[in-house]
Design a protein around this motif. Sequence first.
Motif, PDB file in Angstrom:
ATOM      1  N   UNK A 268       6.904   2.228  36.416  1.00  0.00           N
ATOM      2  CA  UNK A 268       7.545   3.118  35.354  1.00  0.00           C
ATOM      3  C   UNK A 268       8.148   1.867  34.265  1.00  0.00           C
ATOM      4  N   UNK A 269       8.109   2.362  32.944  1.00  0.00           N
ATOM      5  CA  UNK A 269       8.528   1.336  32.076  1.00  0.00           C
ATOM      6  C   UNK A 269       9.556   2.204  31.264  1.00  0.00           C
ATOM      7  N   UNK A 308      16.798   5.657  24.955  1.00  0.00           N
ATOM      8  CA  UNK A 308      15.958   5.181  26.064  1.00  0.00           C
ATOM      9  C   UNK A 308      14.945   5.996  26.489  1.00  0.00           C
ATOM     10  N   UNK A 309      13.503   5.417  26.331  1.00  0.00           N
ATOM     11  CA  UNK A 309      12.498   6.308  26.538  1.00  0.00           C
ATOM     12  C   UNK A 309      11.382   5.593  27.747  1.00  0.00           C
ATOM     13  N   UNK A 310      11.290   6.485  28.871  1.00  0.00           N
ATOM     14  CA  UNK A 310      10.610   6.026  29.632  1.00  0.00           C
ATOM     15  C   UNK A 310       9.155   6.734  29.912  1.00  0.00           C
ATOM     16  N   UNK A 311       8.301   5.992  30.453  1.00  0.00           N
ATOM     17  CA  UNK A 311       6.922   6.664  30.717  1.00  0.00           C
ATOM     18  C   UNK A 311       6.017   5.519  31.112  1.00  0.00           C
ATOM     19  N   UNK A 312       4.715   5.985  30.648  1.00  0.00           N
ATOM     20  CA  UNK A 312       3.616   4.932  30.849  1.00  0.00           C
ATOM     21  C   UNK A 312       3.650   4.514  32.480  1.00  0.00           C
ATOM     22  N   UNK A 325       4.870  -1.991  23.097  1.00  0.00           N
ATOM     23  CA  UNK A 325       4.020  -1.022  22.205  1.00  0.00           C
ATOM     24  C   UNK A 325       3.420  -0.148  22.815  1.00  0.00           C
ATOM     25  N   UNK A 326       3.398   0.064  24.190  1.00  0.00           N
ATOM     26  CA  UNK A 326       3.043   1.316  24.977  1.00  0.00           C
ATOM     27  C   UNK A 326       3.905   2.263  24.709  1.00  0.00           C
ATOM     28  N   UNK A 344      14.479  -2.842  21.130  1.00  0.00           N
ATOM     29  CA  UNK A 344      15.196  -4.286  21.479  1.00  0.00           C
ATOM     30  C   UNK A 344      15.010  -4.643  23.022  1.00  0.00           C
ATOM     31  N   UNK A 345      15.022  -3.938  23.972  1.00  0.00           N
ATOM     32  CA  UNK A 345      14.675  -4.167  25.275  1.00  0.00           C
ATOM     33  C   UNK A 345      13.596  -3.259  26.040  1.00  0.00           C
ATOM     34  N   UNK A 346      12.777  -3.787  26.713  1.00  0.00           N
ATOM     35  CA  UNK A 346      11.816  -3.213  27.438  1.00  0.00           C
ATOM     36  C   UNK A 346      11.645  -3.909  28.720  1.00  0.00           C
TER      37      UNK A 346
END
Length: 435
Positions: A268-269, A308-312, A325-326, A344-346
């Motif tokens: 998860x990202x 802060x968005x999580x998914x993919x 980009x995802x 800024x951070x992934x």
Amino acid sequence: MSAKEFPMSWQSPIAPGISWYQETVAERPEYPALDGSRQTSVAIIGGGFTGLQAAYHLAKSGVSVTLIEGCRIGDGASGRNGGQLGTGQRSYPDEIEEELGFERSKALFDLAENAKKYLFDFADEHGIDMDYLPGQLNVSHKASYEREYRQSVEAIVTRYGYPHMSFMDGKETAERAGSKRFFCGTRDTGTGHIHPLKLLIGLAKAAKDAGAGIFEMTPAKSIRQTAGKTLIETPTGTISADRVLIATNAYIENLEPVTAAHVMPIHSFIGATVPLDRFPEVIPGSEALADSRFVVRYWRKTRDGRLLFGGREAYTADAPRDISSHIRRQIAEIYPQLRDIEITHAWGGCVGITMPRKPFAREVMPGVMSIGGYSGHGVMLSNYCGKLYADSITGKTGELDLLKDLKVPPFPGGAKFRSPLLFLALTWFALRDKF
Ligand SMILES: Cc1cc2nc3c(=O)[nH]c(=O)nc-3n(C[C@H](O)[C@H](O)[C@H](O)COP(=O)(O)OP(=O)(O)OC[C@H]3O[C@@H](n4cnc5c(N)ncnc54)[C@H](O)[C@@H]3O)c2cc1C
């Protein structure tokens, strides 16, 4: 590598990207690697919330305890997750009730409420500021889920005695989420979200201060039993223990086959944006959100106004080349005005899931417990399960038995085929999310 050589921009060897959490903690304390063999009453493998809570409570009760972490404290899921506490178990209690009946379902709900209270009390007692912000919204991406949402809220409020949850119609959902993308939702004012690495760092310090031996960069290579002892081989010494807790969660790999058959890693990202000062309409109440997709998306605003968005979730072993980009594409599906927002951070990490998405707690060899598989709902539960494991050793409560009794079958396909089979199954569910 000696502990002193860790650079400020430490890259976890087991998960991609440097997290916003890592760059917003004042200090990330270092612990030495194991240096020679030792005997201990309890050995713990894995320095996340589960392992460190167990170490803290055992040490506090005067039990000799040695914890080894294969990388650095915070490199696993506990230092890199979405920070959402949630309420109850992974599924709504009325769904669990269908399988287990009201009494057991209520006991599991209460266990999770105890876990939530425990977490707040622990942070208070140790003066850990975990950036807590209240509120969680579960939002539906399908109109057809409205009846289920209403029923679940009704059940939680009236039969499970939890007054903090309410149903949101489309209008309220749009206002609170700041997006017209969803049809309805639930609002929970009795929970919220945290900066997990701040909690983890405070917890490791509490465990150390209580007398636990904590060793980083010390991977367990094998576990074997002889003459009533369990021996854990590491590159820098053998630990001989009376009991062992396997707290490796999604990162078990080939260390122990029963855990590996039941707990599957899912990638998860998460992406962190710049502060959203120009977009005050996005989550004006700063709650945490999660949507109704099987391949769930989860997001929240931080104290300084970042998203802060999580998914993919990717069901393969490979991390995507460009997480940002995802994530940006997924953000834009919900907030089109953020389509060019700077990330800024992934970073990413592995969530440990089980077949029925319930926690896995089992004695896998005599005196060797394995606990994990919280299925994306472990921030609150893993902390409490670590404590419950310690309690089970020191004879304090039997609450862990509730989890040990859960039916958690292994993934089909054995070691070789379970990942491809899961990939197929989850790809199918991901497709269903779209229609
Ligand atoms: C990206 C992401 C987002 C998430 N978001 C949420 C969320 O919003 N809410 C929520 O409730 N849950 C969330 N989770 C799940 C949650 O983080 C976990 O359930 C929880 O942190 C599990 O803690 P743990 O201590 O059991 O495992 P971890 O924190 O993963 O710790 C296991 C540790 O064991 C170590 N280890 C593994 N093998 C060995 C070995 N052989 N020897 C020594 N050490 C070893 C690893 O290095 C690791 O540090 C998320 C997880 C991820 C990855």
